[in-house]
Design a protein around this motif. Structure first.
Motif: not given
Length: 86
Positions: A12-14, A26-36
């Protein structure tokens, strides 16, 4: 009919939602997106950065694996994620 023994993968591309995700969460990275996504929905995904050489990756991409395929649950999940990024 026997239940298939298979796994389905989505990459998936966000990127299109980068600005909204930053402003709203406040999400800037894919890792932060995973966590959220894990915190809010209990959805476990893999950040796209693990599939690319380090240092040159700055995308909001996730890999999602479905091993217990239930079309209804997938549709509900997709709607939740769409509402999340709006």
């Amino acid at each position: 009919v026997p239940y298939p023994d298979a796994t389905y993968y989505l990459f998936l591309d966000f990127e299109y939602y980068r600005k909204q995700l930053y402003v709203k969460y406040g999400i800037q990275t894919d890792t932060e997106l995973v966590d959220k996504l894990t915190d809010i929905f209990g959805v476990i995904t893999i950040p796209g950065c693990v599939f690319y050489p380090s240092g040159d990756y700055n995308k909001l991409q996730l890999r999602y694996a479905m091993t217990d395929f239930n079309a209804n649950n997938i549709i509900i999940g997709i709607h939740k994620i769409c509402d999340f990024v709006k």
